[in-house]
Design an enzyme around this catalytic site. Sequence first.
Site, PDB file in Angstrom:
ATOM      1  N   VAL A  13       4.560   8.025  -5.447  1.00 53.89           N
ATOM      2  CA  VAL A  13       4.083   6.669  -5.209  1.00 53.89           C
ATOM      3  C   VAL A  13       3.086   6.682  -4.049  1.00 53.89           C
ATOM      4  O   VAL A  13       3.353   7.268  -3.000  1.00 53.89           O
ATOM      5  CB  VAL A  13       5.255   5.720  -4.853  1.00 53.89           C
ATOM      6  CG1 VAL A  13       4.756   4.304  -4.617  1.00 53.89           C
ATOM      7  CG2 VAL A  13       6.321   5.747  -5.938  1.00 53.89           C
ATOM      8  N   CYS A  14       1.945   6.046  -4.260  1.00 49.28           N
ATOM      9  CA  CYS A  14       0.973   5.880  -3.178  1.00 49.28           C
ATOM     10  C   CYS A  14       0.389   4.478  -3.265  1.00 49.28           C
ATOM     11  O   CYS A  14       0.808   3.685  -4.097  1.00 49.28           O
ATOM     12  CB  CYS A  14      -0.099   6.965  -3.212  1.00 49.28           C
ATOM     13  SG  CYS A  14      -1.259   6.849  -4.568  1.00 49.28           S
ATOM     14  N   SER A  15      -0.574   4.203  -2.436  1.00 49.10           N
ATOM     15  CA  SER A  15      -1.126   2.842  -2.375  1.00 49.10           C
ATOM     16  C   SER A  15      -1.676   2.371  -3.709  1.00 49.10           C
ATOM     17  O   SER A  15      -1.315   1.318  -4.197  1.00 49.10           O
ATOM     18  CB  SER A  15      -2.232   2.761  -1.322  1.00 49.10           C
ATOM     19  OG  SER A  15      -1.695   3.014  -0.052  1.00 49.10           O
TER      20      SER A  15
ATOM     21  N   GLY B  17      -2.104   4.767  -6.442  1.00 47.70           N
ATOM     22  CA  GLY B  17      -1.787   5.711  -7.499  1.00 47.70           C
ATOM     23  C   GLY B  17      -2.871   6.736  -7.734  1.00 47.70           C
ATOM     24  O   GLY B  17      -2.753   7.576  -8.609  1.00 47.70           O
TER      25      GLY B  17
END
Length: 99
Positions: free
Chosen positions: A7-9, A11
């Site tokens: 998961v990141c800001s 994607g």
Amino acid sequence: MKKIMLVCSAGMSTSLLVTKMMKAATEKGIEIDIFACSESEAKQKYNDVDIILLGPQVRFLLSKIQKSVEGKNIPVAVIDSIDYGTMNGPVVLEKALKL
């Protein structure tokens, strides 16, 4: 087959890391599904994964996501900043599998 969600800001920044992790898994003969997504997409996929890894830029989500998956036996961890910054797929994969 294990499923790992990164998961990141948005994607996007984890896409290269996913590629490197998949390459490491293939080289080790490990069948695994690894994908990246944004925080908003992640909520809909909690029940479909075995491990959740957070990019260092979204480490603030750790306790929120841990509460969301409480009782589901899904480990949640933040990817080490150095491993993330160097896109060290083999190390991130190894740490994830130890969870």
